[in-house]
Design an enzyme around this catalytic site. Structure first.
Site, PDB file in Angstrom:
ATOM      1  CB  CYS A 268     -36.385   4.201 -11.532  1.00  0.00           C
ATOM      2  SG  CYS A 268     -35.579   3.588 -12.758  1.00  0.00           S
TER       3      CYS A 268
ATOM      4  CD  GLU B 171     -38.399   1.724 -15.010  1.00  0.00           C
ATOM      5  OE1 GLU B 171     -38.749   1.852 -13.718  1.00  0.00           O
ATOM      6  OE2 GLU B 171     -37.682   2.548 -15.734  1.00  0.00           O
TER       7      GLU B 171
ATOM      8  CE  LYS C 143     -45.428  14.745 -20.791  1.00  0.00           C
ATOM      9  NZ  LYS C 143     -44.511  15.692 -20.623  1.00  0.00           N
TER      10      LYS C 143
HETATM   11  P1  NAI Z   1     -43.667  12.405 -12.936  1.00  0.00           P
HETATM   12  O1  NAI Z   1     -44.227  10.835 -12.678  1.00  0.00           O
HETATM   13  O2  NAI Z   1     -44.824  13.408 -12.658  1.00  0.00           O
HETATM   14  O3  NAI Z   1     -43.043  12.725 -14.551  1.00  0.00           O
HETATM   15  C1  NAI Z   1     -42.919  11.787 -15.244  1.00  0.00           C
HETATM   16  C2  NAI Z   1     -43.504  12.184 -16.642  1.00  0.00           C
HETATM   17  O4  NAI Z   1     -44.972  12.038 -16.681  1.00  0.00           O
HETATM   18  C3  NAI Z   1     -43.320  13.370 -16.938  1.00  0.00           C
HETATM   19  O5  NAI Z   1     -43.087  13.516 -18.553  1.00  0.00           O
HETATM   20  C4  NAI Z   1     -44.596  14.289 -16.898  1.00  0.00           C
HETATM   21  O6  NAI Z   1     -44.803  15.429 -17.663  1.00  0.00           O
HETATM   22  C5  NAI Z   1     -45.614  13.132 -17.160  1.00  0.00           C
HETATM   23  N1  NAI Z   1     -46.868  13.188 -16.322  1.00  0.00           N
HETATM   24  C6  NAI Z   1     -46.950  14.038 -14.908  1.00  0.00           C
HETATM   25  N2  NAI Z   1     -48.295  13.800 -14.767  1.00  0.00           N
HETATM   26  C7  NAI Z   1     -48.847  13.195 -15.617  1.00  0.00           C
HETATM   27  C8  NAI Z   1     -50.406  12.645 -15.910  1.00  0.00           C
HETATM   28  N3  NAI Z   1     -51.150  12.897 -15.014  1.00  0.00           N
HETATM   29  N4  NAI Z   1     -50.739  11.982 -17.116  1.00  0.00           N
HETATM   30  C9  NAI Z   1     -49.611  11.587 -17.770  1.00  0.00           C
HETATM   31  N5  NAI Z   1     -48.143  11.977 -17.779  1.00  0.00           N
HETATM   32  C10 NAI Z   1     -47.928  12.807 -16.580  1.00  0.00           C
HETATM   33  O7  NAI Z   1     -42.406  12.497 -12.309  1.00  0.00           O
HETATM   34  P2  NAI Z   1     -41.924  13.791 -11.463  1.00  0.00           P
HETATM   35  O8  NAI Z   1     -43.093  14.590 -10.818  1.00  0.00           O
HETATM   36  O9  NAI Z   1     -41.235  14.614 -12.248  1.00  0.00           O
HETATM   37  O10 NAI Z   1     -40.954  13.271 -10.244  1.00  0.00           O
HETATM   38  C11 NAI Z   1     -41.640  13.075  -9.124  1.00  0.00           C
HETATM   39  C12 NAI Z   1     -41.294  11.800  -8.352  1.00  0.00           C
HETATM   40  O11 NAI Z   1     -41.294  10.831  -9.311  1.00  0.00           O
HETATM   41  C13 NAI Z   1     -39.651  11.879  -8.352  1.00  0.00           C
HETATM   42  O12 NAI Z   1     -39.323  12.741  -6.933  1.00  0.00           O
HETATM   43  C14 NAI Z   1     -39.378  10.270  -8.021  1.00  0.00           C
HETATM   44  O13 NAI Z   1     -39.596   9.719  -6.830  1.00  0.00           O
HETATM   45  C15 NAI Z   1     -40.252   9.822  -9.256  1.00  0.00           C
HETATM   46  N6  NAI Z   1     -39.795   9.733 -10.400  1.00  0.00           N
HETATM   47  C16 NAI Z   1     -39.385   8.361 -10.796  1.00  0.00           C
HETATM   48  C17 NAI Z   1     -38.770   8.171 -12.093  1.00  0.00           C
HETATM   49  C18 NAI Z   1     -38.239   6.616 -12.645  1.00  0.00           C
HETATM   50  O14 NAI Z   1     -37.649   6.612 -13.580  1.00  0.00           O
HETATM   51  N7  NAI Z   1     -38.887   5.627 -11.932  1.00  0.00           N
HETATM   52  C19 NAI Z   1     -38.471   9.228 -12.923  1.00  0.00           C
HETATM   53  C20 NAI Z   1     -39.109  10.586 -12.605  1.00  0.00           C
HETATM   54  C21 NAI Z   1     -39.401  10.635 -11.345  1.00  0.00           C
END
Ligand code: NAI
Length: 781
Positions: free
Chosen positions: A298, A264, A190
Site C-alpha cells: 500500500c 488503512e 478475517k
Molecule cells: P479488497 O479490499 O477487496 O480485500 C481486502 C480484504 O477485504 C479481504 O479480506 C477481503 O475479503 C475483504 N473484503 C472484500 N470486500 C469486502 C466487503 N464488502 N466488506 C468487508 N470486507 C471485504 O482488496 P482486493 O480485491 O483483494 O484487491 C483489490 C485492490 O485493492 C488491489 O489491487 C489494491 O489496489 C488494493 N489493495 C490494497 C491493499 C492495502 O494494503 N492497502 C491490500 C490489498 C489490496
C-alpha cells in the site's frame, strides 16, 4: 525459467528453501481447515481452495463462513472480553509475550508457509514479514504492561472485527491483533481469502500458547464474510486494511451504528529524487520501494519524481539495475521478484502496462513459464493526470516524471487523492527537512523507503484512510474514554409568546465568513426566544451556499497552518482578553438565551479554555520514536486542515470556544455552526474575532439547522474533518456522506461520550485537530 537459465543470468545457482516442514504441517491438518472459534477449530465445511500463485497448485481447502459461524465467533469474543480485560494489562502482556515467542520459535515455518500461499520471495518473508510480526507482538506486550499506568482514563472498545488483505498476511494480522489484545479487546479476524494459511497457523499457536478461549477468533471466507462482520450488531470496532473502494463501503455500512472505525487503504506514494541525491543509494531505494512484494504494497513508492537535470542519467542507471532483478521461484533465496497474488492480478497489471503511453521499459528477464509472474516495468514521461500516474496499480510497475524546483516536486507529489507515504532523496538535509513537512502523507522517509516498525505510527491521509497503527497512537485506536456515558437529550429552542423584543439585546445577527459579516444566502433568519418567550434577536439560517463560501474562505487561509505555535498562542490569548473585556455582555446574553444564571461561570470557563488552548498551541509535541533503525524517527503533529463542526447545543459560548480553540491552536481553519437552540453567543463572538487579529477565513461562524447542514459539511470535498457535538444524533448522515472523500469524522452517537458537557476540555480535541506524520531520518552508516 530453468535452473540453467537462472545460473547464466546471475552466475548463482538456485538456493531453494525447503517447503517440507510447511507442507507436512498442511498434511497434519488434513489439508482442510474450519474456522478457529472459542479456542478450537470447527469442522471444515463447504469452501474454497487456497493456491500457490507461483505454481497454481492447491495448498488446502478452506471453509467459507456463514452467518452462523460469524455469530458464534462474535458470541465467543463477547463472552471472553470481560475476563480478558479484567486480567489487566500486565496479565495480557504475558500472553502477548508468549505469542511473540511462539512466532519466533516457528519463524521458518511461518516464512515458508507465507511464501507458498502468497508468492512473495522467501528473503522478504524471512527478513521482513515474520520478524516485523514478531516484533509487533513483543512491542505490544510492552504496551500492555504499561497501559494501565500510562492510559488510566481509557477502556477497550469491546469486541473488534478485523479484516485484512493478502499482501502481508501474517504481518497485517499482527498489526491488527496485537494492539487490540493489548488494550483488552477480543477479536474476530478475517484473513483475505487468497492467504488464510498463516492466520490458521497462528490460530494453532494461540491454542498451544494457552491464550484464553474466545480472545482470538478467526473466520475464513471472502468479502461477503467481511461484510457480515462489518454489519454485525455485536461488534464495537472495525479495523480494515485493503482497497479504498471496500474501505469506503465499510464507512457507509457502519455509518450511524456507533462502531469505531479505522481504515488503512491504498496509496500512490511519491518517490522524489533531487539532483543532489546519492544516485546509487536512490536506485537501490527505488528497487525496495516498488519491487518489494511485487509492488503489492500500500505504501509502495510507485511514482518516481526526478529532478530534471538528473532524470536521464538516473533512468539509465535504473534500467540497468532492473535488468539484474531476478524474477522466479519465490522459495529461491536469490529471487528478487516472486509471484503476484493470482493470475487475475497479473492479467490486470499486464493489461494496464499494455495500454500505457509514455516510454515503457521491461527488461528482457526470463520469466517462469507458469505462475502469476509479472516482470518489473518502468513507464517514464506520463503526464501527471494520466490514470497510471493517479491510480494505484498494485503491481511491479513504476511510473515516472520530472520536476524542476522543490516547489514543483511538492506540488506533483501532492497531486494525488491518496496520502499514505512519501520518500525524499537528497544529501542536503535542510532541503529534505523543508520538503518533508509539506508532503501530504502520513509517513515520510528521507533517503529511505518502506521502513516499518511496531513503535512507529503508520497510516494515511485523504483517501488512504484514517487512524494510525503502531506505537502509542496505534494503541489509542483500540481504546475509548473510560466511564459511563449518558444519552444526549435533544435541546430544543424556546418558543416565543409574541412579546416584543427584550430591550437592549434585540439584534439581527449575521454570518461570519472570510472575515466579513454577511447575510445568509437564502436571506432567511429565525427568531430566537428566551425561556420566558421574549424575542432576543434573529439568527440567520445558513444554507448550502454559505457553507461552500465558508469552506472557500477557510481554504484560502492556509497560511494559518504554517504559522508557528507561538504566533497562534498570541492570537488565542488576545481572544481571551477581548472576551474578558466583554464578559458582562456575554454573561447577559447566555443567561437570556438559556434561561439560567450560569452565564458568568460559562464566560469565565470560556476565557479559561482559550488560555488552555493558547497554552497548548506550542506544546502538542511530537516525539522521537525508538525503532531498531539507526538515525531518527520522529512523529510530528500537523494540522488536519479545514474542520467543519456542529457546536454543542448546551453551553452555547463555552461549547463554541471548546471546539474553535483547539482547531485554531493546532493550525486548522474552522467552519462552525453555532448551537442550534442558542446561536446568538457564537454570532456575538464575531466581535471578539474581529478585534483579536484572527486572519480572515481562519474562523467562519454560521448558524442554522444542524440536521440540514450536516450532510453539506460531510459531503464537501474540501473539508478534511467533520465533528458533531449537536444534541441531535446526526452520526448516520455525517458518517455516510463523509464516505465519498473518506474524511475524518468525530461525531456523537446520541450519547455524551464525545462531548461530556461543559467540562469537555482535554487532549481528545487536540488529538482530533492534528494528524500524526511519522518522519524517518535513517543515518547512513
Ligand atoms: P479488497 O479490499 O477487496 O480485500 C481486502 C480484504 O477485504 C479481504 O479480506 C477481503 O475479503 C475483504 N473484503 C472484500 N470486500 C469486502 C466487503 N464488502 N466488506 C468487508 N470486507 C471485504 O482488496 P482486493 O480485491 O483483494 O484487491 C483489490 C485492490 O485493492 C488491489 O489491487 C489494491 O489496489 C488494493 N489493495 C490494497 C491493499 C492495502 O494494503 N492497502 C491490500 C490489498 C489490496
Amino acid at each position: 525459467m530453468t535452473e540453467q537459465q537462472s545460473d547464466q543470468m546471475t552466475g548463482y545457482g538456485p538456493a531453494r528453501e525447503s517447503a517440507a516442514e510447511a507442507l507436512a504441517w498442511l498434511v497434519d491438518q488434513g489439508d482442510r481447515f474450519g474456522h478457529f472459534i472459542d479456542g478450537a477449530f470447527t469442522a471444515p465445511g463447504n469452501g474454497f481452495m487456497s493456491h500457490n500463485p507461483a505454481t497454481g497448485e492447491v495448498l488446502a481447502t478452506l471453509t467459507q463462513a456463514g452467518a452462523r459461524d460469524v455469530d458464534a465467533a462474535v458470541d465467543a469474543a463477547r463472552k471472553a472480553q470481560g475476563k480478558w480485560h479484567r486480567l489487566g494489562g500486565k496479565g495480557r502482556a504475558r500472553h502477548l509475550y508468549a505469542l511473540a515467542r511462539m512466532i519466533q520459535k516457528h519463524a521458518r515455518l511461518f516464512a515458508v508457509l507465507e511464501v507458498l500461499d502468497n508468492g512473495k520471495p522467501i528473503r522478504e518473508a524471512r527478513d521482513i514479514d515474520i520478524p516485523l510480526a514478531q516484533r509487533h507482538f513483543y512491542h505490544h506486550a510492552g504496551l500492555a504492561q504499561l497501559i494501565d499506568s500510562e492510559c488510566p482514563d481509557t477502556e477497550p472498545h469491546g469486541v473488534c472485527g478485523q479484516i485484512i488483505p493478502w499482501n502481508f498476511p501474517l504481518l497485517m494480522l499482527a498489526w491488527k491483533l496485537a494492539p487490540a489484545l493489548a488494550a483488552g479487546n477480543t477479536v474476530i479476524l478475517k484473513p483475505a481469502e487468497q492467504t488464510s494459511l498463516t492466520a490458521l497457523l497462528f490460530a494453532d499457536i494461540c491454542r498451544q500458547a494457552g491464550l484464553p478461549k474466545g480472545v482470538v477468533n478467526i473466520v475464513t471466507g471472502d468479502g461477503t464474510v467481511g461484510e457480515m462482520i462489518v454489519t454485525h450488531a455485536g461488534i464495537d470496532k472495525i479495523a480494515f486494511t485493503g482497497s479504498t473502494a471496500v474501505g469506503r463501503r465499510i464507512r457507509e455500512l457502519t455509518a450511524g451504528s456507533g462502531k469505531a472505525l479505522t481504515l488503512e487503504l491504498g496509496g500512490k506514494s511519491p518517490f522524489i529524487v533531487f539532483d543532489d541525491a546519492d544516485p546509487d543509494s536512490a536506485v537501490e531505494g527505488v528497487v525496495d520501494a516498488i519491487w518489494l512484494n511485487q509492488g503489492q504494497v500500500c505504501c509502495a513508492g510507485s511514482r518516481l519524481l526526478l529532478q530534471e537535470s538528473i532524470a536521464e542519467a538516473f533512468l539509465d542507471k535504473l534500467r540497468a539495475r532492473m535488468a539484474r532483478l531476478r524474477v522466479g521461484d519465490p522459495l529461491d533465496k536469490n529471487t528478487d521478484i516472486g509471484a503476484m497474488i493470482d493470475m487475475t492480478a497479473r492479467d490486470r497489471v499486464a493489461a494496464l502496462v499494455e495500454g500505457a503511453g509514455g516510454a515503457r521499459f521491461t527488461p528482457d528477464t526470463p520469466l517462469p513459464e507458469t505462475g502469476a509472474f509479472c516482470p518489473p516495468t518502468l513507464i517514464a514521461g506520463l503526464s501527471p493526470a494520466d490514470p497510471l500516474m493517479q491510480d494505484e496499480i498494485f503491481g511491479p510497475v513504476l511510473v515516472s516524471t520530472t520536476f524542476r524546483t522543490p516547489a514543483e516536486a511538492v506540488a506533483l507529489a501532492n497531486d494525488t487523492r491518496y496520502g499514505l507515504a512519501a520518500s525524499v532523496w537528497s544529501e542536503d538535509i535542510s532541503r529534505a527537512l523543508v520538503v518533508a513537512p509539506q508532503l501530504a502523507a502520513g509517513v515520510v522517509w528521507v533517503n529511505g523507503t518502506n521502513m516499518l516498525d511496531a513503535a512507529a505510527p503508520f497510516g494515511g491521509l485523504r483517501e488512504s484512510g484514517f487512524g494510525r497503527e503502531g506505537g502509542w497512537e496505534g494503541l489509542a485506536a483500540y481504546t475509548r474514554p473510560a466511564g459511563k456515558s449518558r444519552p444526549l437529550a435533544r435541546i430544543a429552542p424556546f418558543a416565543g409568546n409574541g412579546d416584543p423584543a427584550a430591550g437592549d439585546i434585540d439584534r439581527t445577527a449575521k454570518l461570519y465568513i472570510g472575515g466579513k459579516q454577511v447575510r445568509p444566502d437564502g436571506g432567511y433568519s429565525r427568531n430566537v426566544y428566551g425561556k420566558a418567550g421574549k424575542l432576543l434577536g434573529q439568527a440567520p439560517m445558513a444554507a448550502r451556499k454559505d457553507i461552500r463560501n465558508a469552506v472557500e474562505a477557510a481554504r484560502g487561509a492556509s497560511a494559518w497552518g504554517r504559522s508557528t505555535g507561538h504566533q497562534r498562542a498570541q492570537i488565542l490569548y488576545y481572544m481571551a482578553e477581548n472576551l474578558s473585556a466583554r464578559a458582562d455582555d456575554f454573561t447577559r446574553l447566555v443567561n437570556h438565551m438559556t434561561g439560567t444564571r450560569g452565564g458568568a461561570k460559562e464566560v469565565e470557563a470560556a476565557i479559561d479554555r482559550l488560555f488552555t488552548c493558547a497554552a497548548w498551541a506550542d506544546k502538542m509535541d511530537g516525539r522521537s520514536v525508538d525503532t531498531p533503525v539507526p538515525g531518527l524517527t520522529l512523529t510530528l503533529r500537523q494540522p488536519v486542515g479545514v474542520i467543519g463542526a456542529l457546536c454543542p447545543d448546551e453551553a452555547p459560548l463555552l461549547g463554541l470556544v471548546s471546539v474553535l480553540g483547539p482547531i485554531m491552536a493546532m493550525g486548522n481553519r474552522a467552519v462552525l455552526v453555532a448551537s442550534e437552540p442558542f446561536p446568538l453567543a457564537a454570532l456575538e463572538f464575531v466581535q471578539v474575532l474581529e478585534t483579536s487579529d484572527v486572519p480572515a477565513g481562519v474562523a467562519n461562524l454560521l448558524s442554522g439547522c444542524h440536521e440540514d447542514l450536516a450532510p453539506t459539511l460531510a459531503g464537501h470535498m474540501d473539508i478534511d474533518a467533520v465533528w458533531s457535538f449537536s444534541s441531535s444524533d446526526l452520526s448516520g448522515a455525517i458518517e455516510r456522506d463523509s464516505a465519498a472523500s473518506l474524511k475524518r469524522t468525530w461525531v456523537n452517537h446520541g450519547t455524551t461520550r464525545d462531548w461530556p458537557g461543559p467540562q469537555g476540555e482535554g487532549r481528545a480535541f487536540l488529538d482530533a485537530a492534528t494528524e500524526i506524520k511519522t518522519l524517518w531520518l535513517p543515518a547512513a552508516l
